[in-house]
Design a protein around this motif. Structure first.
Motif, PDB file in Angstrom:
ATOM      1  N   ASP A  66       0.815  -1.214   0.000  1.00 13.98           N
ATOM      2  CA  ASP A  66       0.000   0.000   0.000  1.00 13.98           C
ATOM      3  C   ASP A  66       0.850   1.266   0.000  1.00 13.98           C
ATOM      4  OD1 ASP A  66      -2.168  -1.671   0.118  1.00 13.98           O
ATOM      5  OD2 ASP A  66      -2.455  -1.445   2.287  1.00 13.98           O
ATOM      6  N   GLY A  67       0.707   2.054  -1.063  1.00 17.35           N
ATOM      7  CA  GLY A  67       1.353   3.351  -1.118  1.00 17.35           C
ATOM      8  C   GLY A  67       2.856   3.322  -1.288  1.00 17.35           C
ATOM      9  N   HIS A  68       3.429   2.184  -1.622  1.00 16.28           N
ATOM     10  CA  HIS A  68       4.879   2.070  -1.758  1.00 16.28           C
ATOM     11  C   HIS A  68       5.242   1.593  -3.151  1.00 16.28           C
ATOM     12  CE1 HIS A  68       5.447   2.512   2.572  1.00 16.28           C
ATOM     13  NE2 HIS A  68       4.492   1.612   2.753  1.00 16.28           N
ATOM     14  N   ASP A  69       6.412   2.022  -3.605  1.00 15.44           N
ATOM     15  CA  ASP A  69       6.963   1.496  -4.846  1.00 15.44           C
ATOM     16  C   ASP A  69       7.744   0.234  -4.516  1.00 15.44           C
ATOM     17  OD1 ASP A  69       5.978   3.596  -6.383  1.00 15.44           O
ATOM     18  OD2 ASP A  69       7.776   4.803  -6.075  1.00 15.44           O
ATOM     19  N   TRP A  70       7.600  -0.783  -5.331  1.00 20.42           N
ATOM     20  CA  TRP A  70       8.344  -2.029  -5.153  1.00 20.42           C
ATOM     21  C   TRP A  70       8.468  -2.712  -6.496  1.00 20.42           C
ATOM     22  CZ3 TRP A  70       5.353  -6.357  -6.311  1.00 20.42           C
ATOM     23  CH2 TRP A  70       3.975  -6.174  -6.305  1.00 20.42           C
ATOM     24  N   GLN A  71       9.482  -3.576  -6.606  1.00 22.19           N
ATOM     25  CA  GLN A  71       9.714  -4.267  -7.862  1.00 22.19           C
ATOM     26  C   GLN A  71       9.377  -5.759  -7.808  1.00 22.19           C
ATOM     27  OE1 GLN A  71      12.675  -2.474  -6.514  1.00 22.19           O
ATOM     28  NE2 GLN A  71      11.782  -0.658  -7.435  1.00 22.19           N
ATOM     29  N   PHE A  72       9.513  -6.371  -6.644  1.00 21.85           N
ATOM     30  CA  PHE A  72       9.358  -7.818  -6.544  1.00 21.85           C
ATOM     31  C   PHE A  72       8.521  -8.217  -5.336  1.00 21.85           C
ATOM     32  CE2 PHE A  72      13.506  -6.970  -8.491  1.00 21.85           C
ATOM     33  CZ  PHE A  72      13.334  -7.612  -9.706  1.00 21.85           C
ATOM     34  N   LYS A  73       7.703  -9.246  -5.514  1.00 20.41           N
ATOM     35  CA  LYS A  73       6.912  -9.804  -4.420  1.00 20.41           C
ATOM     36  C   LYS A  73       7.469 -11.190  -4.111  1.00 20.41           C
ATOM     37  CE  LYS A  73       2.141 -10.923  -3.155  1.00 20.41           C
ATOM     38  NZ  LYS A  73       0.742 -10.902  -3.650  1.00 20.41           N
ATOM     39  N   VAL A  74       7.724 -11.446  -2.823  1.00 21.34           N
ATOM     40  CA  VAL A  74       8.227 -12.746  -2.388  1.00 21.34           C
ATOM     41  C   VAL A  74       7.358 -13.289  -1.270  1.00 21.34           C
ATOM     42  CG1 VAL A  74      10.628 -12.210  -3.015  1.00 21.34           C
ATOM     43  CG2 VAL A  74       9.846 -11.789  -0.681  1.00 21.34           C
ATOM     44  N   TYR A  75       7.429 -14.590  -1.081  1.00 22.91           N
ATOM     45  CA  TYR A  75       6.785 -15.261   0.039  1.00 22.91           C
ATOM     46  C   TYR A  75       7.884 -15.928   0.840  1.00 22.91           C
ATOM     47  CZ  TYR A  75       2.439 -14.432  -2.399  1.00 22.91           C
ATOM     48  OH  TYR A  75       1.373 -13.821  -3.015  1.00 22.91           O
ATOM     49  N   ALA A  76       8.073 -15.486   2.071  1.00 25.26           N
ATOM     50  CA  ALA A  76       9.183 -15.987   2.872  1.00 25.26           C
ATOM     51  C   ALA A  76       8.819 -15.964   4.345  1.00 25.26           C
ATOM     52  CB  ALA A  76      10.421 -15.128   2.625  1.00 25.26           C
ATOM     53  N   ASN A  77       9.579 -16.756   5.118  1.00 31.78           N
ATOM     54  CA  ASN A  77       9.402 -16.732   6.572  1.00 31.78           C
ATOM     55  C   ASN A  77      10.369 -15.706   7.169  1.00 31.78           C
ATOM     56  OD1 ASN A  77      11.966 -17.968   7.076  1.00 31.78           O
ATOM     57  ND2 ASN A  77      11.074 -19.990   6.801  1.00 31.78           N
ATOM     58  N   GLY A  78      10.301 -15.535   8.468  1.00 39.46           N
ATOM     59  CA  GLY A  78      11.118 -14.530   9.143  1.00 39.46           C
ATOM     60  C   GLY A  78      12.610 -14.730   8.962  1.00 39.46           C
ATOM     61  N   GLU A  79      13.072 -15.978   9.029  1.00 32.25           N
ATOM     62  CA  GLU A  79      14.497 -16.263   8.860  1.00 32.25           C
ATOM     63  C   GLU A  79      14.955 -15.925   7.441  1.00 32.25           C
ATOM     64  OE1 GLU A  79      15.092 -20.365   9.890  1.00 32.25           O
ATOM     65  OE2 GLU A  79      14.309 -20.085  11.916  1.00 32.25           O
ATOM     66  N   GLN A  80      14.141 -16.263   6.463  1.00 32.92           N
ATOM     67  CA  GLN A  80      14.493 -15.988   5.068  1.00 32.92           C
ATOM     68  C   GLN A  80      14.523 -14.483   4.797  1.00 32.92           C
ATOM     69  OE1 GLN A  80      11.265 -18.368   3.674  1.00 32.92           O
ATOM     70  NE2 GLN A  80      12.550 -20.181   3.319  1.00 32.92           N
ATOM     71  N   ILE A  81      13.580 -13.764   5.347  1.00 31.21           N
ATOM     72  CA  ILE A  81      13.564 -12.310   5.180  1.00 31.21           C
ATOM     73  C   ILE A  81      14.750 -11.677   5.897  1.00 31.21           C
ATOM     74  CG2 ILE A  81      12.311 -10.228   5.954  1.00 31.21           C
ATOM     75  CD1 ILE A  81      11.432 -11.379   3.229  1.00 31.21           C
ATOM     76  N   ALA A  82      15.118 -12.201   7.049  1.00 27.59           N
ATOM     77  CA  ALA A  82      16.293 -11.680   7.761  1.00 27.59           C
ATOM     78  C   ALA A  82      17.551 -11.868   6.911  1.00 27.59           C
ATOM     79  CB  ALA A  82      16.444 -12.370   9.114  1.00 27.59           C
TER      80      ALA A  82
END
Length: 114
Positions: free
Chosen positions: A23-39
């Motif tokens: 919402d309201g942000h520019d972004w290029q890629f969407k991912v599905y990940a858990n907390g460890e993967q995002i870290a």
């Protein structure tokens, strides 16, 4: 214990940000990940930012020859790792976009996950 709940995140490579809402942000890629993967992805984002700063500073030192102590390999490495992770966890649109970019060997990555 490995965290298994995956959430949607939105990656803005240009600004080095990982967003939990589009919402309201520019972004290029969407991912599905858990907390460890995002870290881990966030660590590569920070490393890439640091490497980018080093290349910027290096480019503005007129007496330093390019072939001496270049920071570019560090920047290139972190950028490839970022795109590999985004490809691995990305939605179909993100994966197709990265494949078209040709920045990583997506065929090799697909074989590794089979």
């Amino acid at each position: 214990m490995m965290e298994s709940t995956q959430n949607a995140y939105y990656i803005d490579i240009e600004n080095g940000t990982i967003l939990d809402t589009a919402d309201g942000h520019d972004w290029q890629f969407k991912v599905y990940a858990n907390g460890e993967q995002i870290a881990e992805l966030n660590r590569y984002m920070r490393q890439n930012y640091d490497a980018d700063l080093k290349t910027y500073v290096r480019a503005h030192v007129p007496f330093m020859e390019y072939h001496k102590k270049s920071q570019n390999p560090e920047y290139d490495y972190t950028m490839v790792k970022l795109y590999e992770m985004i490809y691995k966890f990305g939605d179909e649109e993100s994966r197709q976009h990265i494949n078209k970019m040709g920045i990583i060997d997506t065929n090799k990555m697909d074989k590794e996950t089979e």
